[in-house]
Design a protein around this motif. Structure first.
Motif, PDB file in Angstrom:
ATOM      1  N   GLY A  96      -6.661 -10.788  -1.089  1.00  0.00           N
ATOM      2  CA  GLY A  96      -7.161 -10.416  -2.321  1.00  0.00           C
ATOM      3  C   GLY A  96      -7.673  -8.861  -2.605  1.00  0.00           C
ATOM      4  O   GLY A  96      -7.462  -8.452  -3.445  1.00  0.00           O
ATOM      5  N   CYS A  97      -8.129  -8.558  -1.490  1.00  0.00           N
ATOM      6  CA  CYS A  97      -8.592  -7.053  -1.522  1.00  0.00           C
ATOM      7  C   CYS A  97      -7.391  -6.263  -1.435  1.00  0.00           C
ATOM      8  O   CYS A  97      -7.304  -5.047  -2.427  1.00  0.00           O
ATOM      9  CB  CYS A  97      -9.537  -6.761  -0.309  1.00  0.00           C
ATOM     10  N   VAL A  98      -6.338  -6.424  -0.719  1.00  0.00           N
ATOM     11  CA  VAL A  98      -5.151  -5.685  -0.744  1.00  0.00           C
ATOM     12  C   VAL A  98      -4.629  -5.398  -2.003  1.00  0.00           C
ATOM     13  O   VAL A  98      -3.973  -4.614  -2.716  1.00  0.00           O
ATOM     14  CB  VAL A  98      -4.340  -6.123   0.413  1.00  0.00           C
ATOM     15  N   SER A  99      -4.533  -6.752  -2.484  1.00  0.00           N
ATOM     16  CA  SER A  99      -3.684  -6.928  -3.895  1.00  0.00           C
ATOM     17  C   SER A  99      -4.423  -6.233  -5.062  1.00  0.00           C
ATOM     18  O   SER A  99      -3.734  -5.607  -5.822  1.00  0.00           O
ATOM     19  CB  SER A  99      -3.647  -8.543  -4.218  1.00  0.00           C
ATOM     20  N   GLN A 100      -5.678  -6.169  -4.831  1.00  0.00           N
ATOM     21  CA  GLN A 100      -6.496  -5.535  -5.697  1.00  0.00           C
ATOM     22  C   GLN A 100      -6.466  -4.131  -5.962  1.00  0.00           C
ATOM     23  O   GLN A 100      -6.202  -3.241  -6.963  1.00  0.00           O
ATOM     24  CB  GLN A 100      -8.136  -6.154  -5.588  1.00  0.00           C
ATOM     25  N   MET A 101      -6.576  -3.435  -4.525  1.00  0.00           N
ATOM     26  CA  MET A 101      -6.125  -2.085  -4.593  1.00  0.00           C
ATOM     27  C   MET A 101      -4.913  -1.775  -4.911  1.00  0.00           C
ATOM     28  O   MET A 101      -4.609  -0.793  -5.532  1.00  0.00           O
ATOM     29  CB  MET A 101      -6.511  -1.788  -3.059  1.00  0.00           C
ATOM     30  N   TYR A 102      -3.847  -2.523  -4.621  1.00  0.00           N
ATOM     31  CA  TYR A 102      -2.342  -2.194  -4.849  1.00  0.00           C
ATOM     32  C   TYR A 102      -2.222  -2.226  -6.381  1.00  0.00           C
ATOM     33  O   TYR A 102      -1.732  -1.072  -6.740  1.00  0.00           O
ATOM     34  CB  TYR A 102      -1.413  -3.257  -4.102  1.00  0.00           C
ATOM     35  N   PHE A 103      -2.492  -3.157  -6.968  1.00  0.00           N
ATOM     36  CA  PHE A 103      -2.280  -3.489  -8.282  1.00  0.00           C
ATOM     37  C   PHE A 103      -2.978  -2.337  -9.207  1.00  0.00           C
ATOM     38  O   PHE A 103      -2.806  -1.730 -10.297  1.00  0.00           O
ATOM     39  CB  PHE A 103      -2.398  -4.710  -9.201  1.00  0.00           C
ATOM     40  N   GLY A 104      -4.536  -2.137  -8.831  1.00  0.00           N
ATOM     41  CA  GLY A 104      -5.223  -1.238  -9.372  1.00  0.00           C
ATOM     42  C   GLY A 104      -4.528   0.319  -9.366  1.00  0.00           C
ATOM     43  O   GLY A 104      -4.560   0.868 -10.244  1.00  0.00           O
ATOM     44  N   LEU A 105      -4.272   0.609  -8.298  1.00  0.00           N
ATOM     45  CA  LEU A 105      -3.619   1.917  -7.949  1.00  0.00           C
ATOM     46  C   LEU A 105      -2.301   2.270  -8.733  1.00  0.00           C
ATOM     47  O   LEU A 105      -2.043   3.051  -9.221  1.00  0.00           O
ATOM     48  CB  LEU A 105      -3.348   2.124  -6.366  1.00  0.00           C
ATOM     49  N   SER A 106      -1.464   1.071  -8.682  1.00  0.00           N
ATOM     50  CA  SER A 106      -0.256   0.962  -9.472  1.00  0.00           C
ATOM     51  C   SER A 106      -0.452   1.182 -10.867  1.00  0.00           C
ATOM     52  O   SER A 106       0.331   1.973 -11.440  1.00  0.00           O
ATOM     53  CB  SER A 106       0.389  -0.262  -8.959  1.00  0.00           C
ATOM     54  N   LEU A 107      -1.256   0.537 -11.206  1.00  0.00           N
ATOM     55  CA  LEU A 107      -1.391   0.638 -12.728  1.00  0.00           C
ATOM     56  C   LEU A 107      -1.678   1.949 -13.063  1.00  0.00           C
ATOM     57  O   LEU A 107      -1.628   2.563 -14.149  1.00  0.00           O
ATOM     58  CB  LEU A 107      -2.301  -0.596 -13.211  1.00  0.00           C
ATOM     59  N   GLY A 108      -2.880   2.467 -12.290  1.00  0.00           N
ATOM     60  CA  GLY A 108      -3.538   3.831 -12.502  1.00  0.00           C
ATOM     61  C   GLY A 108      -2.462   4.902 -12.502  1.00  0.00           C
ATOM     62  O   GLY A 108      -2.535   5.713 -13.475  1.00  0.00           O
ATOM     63  N   ILE A 109      -1.665   4.772 -11.524  1.00  0.00           N
ATOM     64  CA  ILE A 109      -0.698   5.872 -11.552  1.00  0.00           C
ATOM     65  C   ILE A 109       0.119   5.873 -12.469  1.00  0.00           C
ATOM     66  O   ILE A 109       0.883   6.847 -13.092  1.00  0.00           O
ATOM     67  CB  ILE A 109       0.095   5.869  -9.822  1.00  0.00           C
ATOM     68  N   THR A 110       0.543   4.571 -12.816  1.00  0.00           N
ATOM     69  CA  THR A 110       1.590   4.217 -13.833  1.00  0.00           C
ATOM     70  C   THR A 110       0.883   4.924 -15.258  1.00  0.00           C
ATOM     71  O   THR A 110       1.703   5.491 -16.059  1.00  0.00           O
ATOM     72  CB  THR A 110       1.911   2.826 -14.170  1.00  0.00           C
ATOM     73  N   GLN A 111      -0.291   4.929 -15.513  1.00  0.00           N
ATOM     74  CA  GLN A 111      -0.728   5.388 -16.647  1.00  0.00           C
ATOM     75  C   GLN A 111      -0.889   6.755 -16.576  1.00  0.00           C
ATOM     76  O   GLN A 111      -0.675   7.558 -17.664  1.00  0.00           O
ATOM     77  CB  GLN A 111      -2.277   4.958 -16.938  1.00  0.00           C
ATOM     78  N   PHE A 112      -1.162   7.577 -15.408  1.00  0.00           N
ATOM     79  CA  PHE A 112      -1.083   9.162 -15.332  1.00  0.00           C
ATOM     80  C   PHE A 112       0.415   9.445 -15.702  1.00  0.00           C
ATOM     81  O   PHE A 112       0.308  10.543 -16.557  1.00  0.00           O
ATOM     82  CB  PHE A 112      -1.344   9.482 -13.751  1.00  0.00           C
TER      83      PHE A 112
END
Length: 313
Positions: A96-112
């Motif tokens: 769950g921690c890995v998934s949260q980090m991955y999707f959080g980073l993915s969505l953040g970078i996508t927004q940038f």
């Protein structure tokens, strides 16, 4: 749990906020309210844009994507934060921690990246309006969107892989409200300077490169607007760009403070506060910024919510 093998770490403990139970209840109500506003407002924007043919343009297509990112981004982090405010021991599984980090980073970078694409869209619309429909056509919008999402999710793999392959030696208490990259990396029992250097370089690419593009496009945009012959045209152009610039300032400002500031400058509590700004507050503000400054969206929302008024005879 006391082992040098990171695979034995089955779950993490999120320490959350060091405040009293009464304050946690207040924070829970406030955060839940903001989260609900985020879900409702962003869903409303997507519904309005998809349902009103007048808004079927590249600018609103990208705004829809931004709203969808905000929905997913808030839903990735906020529920964990809310759970931590209600429970004495807020645990999250390793997966769950890995998934949260991955999707959080993915969505953040996508927004940038998406914000840079939106700046380019405004640049073409204002600086080359006669060729706008030919340059920013449906096919180009779709390809740019696919590239934006793919870029965000691929770049995030490097960040998470570097972090989660380090040995934790049984250390599993994360001093944060969610599984945030820097906070998790501090649990490593080896020298992480190389990993931090790689993450910093990637952060420069992800943050500085799109931001530089945004700054350059707005230099040309403002120069073009100032040369417009009528004040009405200048006001309309500034209005369409103002919302985007506000969102850029909020999101890029907090992200740069979080990922590119020296660790000695930002305290652990400030890290949590900054993460709440871009993880909770910004997704709620984005739809309000675009709605309050956009007459077309406000008109479409009124039509959706209260229906078309009967004709007066």
């Amino acid at each position: 749990m006391e082992s040098g093998n990171q695979s034995l770490v089955m779950d993490f403990i999120l320490l959350g906020f060091s405040v009293s139970s009464q304050i946690k209840i207040v924070l829970f109500v406030v955060f839940l309210t903001i989260y609900l506003v985020t879900l409702i407002a962003n869903s409303l924007i997507i519904t309005v844009v998809r349902g009103d043919s007048r808004l079927h343009s590249p600018m609103y297509f990208f705004i829809c994507n931004l709203s969808f990112i905000d929905l997913c981004y808030a839903s990735t982090n906020v529920p964990t934060c809310l759970q931590g405010l209600l429970s004495e021991r807020n645990t999250i599984t390793f997966v769950g921690c890995v998934s949260q980090m991955y999707f959080g980073l993915s969505l953040g970078i996508t927004q940038f990246i998406l914000l840079a694409v939106m700046a380019w869209d405004r640049y073409v619309a204002i600086c080359d309006p006669l060729n706008y429909q030919r340059i920013v056509n449906k096919s180009v919008c779709i390809r740019l969107t696919i590239a934006t999402w793919a870029g965000g999710f691929l770049i995030a793999i490097a960040h998470v892989s570097f972090t989660m392959t380090t040995p934790f030696c049984g250390r599993n208490k994360i001093n944060h409200v969610v599984c945030e990259l820097a906070a998790v990396l501090r649990l490593a029992c080896v020298d992480t300077r190389l990993i931090e250097a790689v993450i910093f370089v990637v952060a420069i690419i992800v943050l500085v490169a799109p931001l530089s593009l945004i700054i350059l496009t707005y230099i040309h945009i403002i120069s073009t607007i100032l040369r417009m012959p009528t004040s009405t045209g200048r006001h309309k152009a500034f209005s369409t760009c103002g919302s985007h610039l506000t969102v850029v300032t909020l999101f890029y400002g907090t992200a740069i403070a979080m990922y590119m500031s020296p660790r000695s400058v930002i305290s652990r509590d400030n890290e949590k506060n900054i993460s709440l700004i871009y993880g909770l507050v910004t997704p709620a503000l984005n739809p309000l910024i675009y709605t309050l400054r956009n007459k077309e969206v406000k008109s479409s929302m009124k039509k959706l919510l209260i229906g078309t008024q009967p004709a007066q005879y």
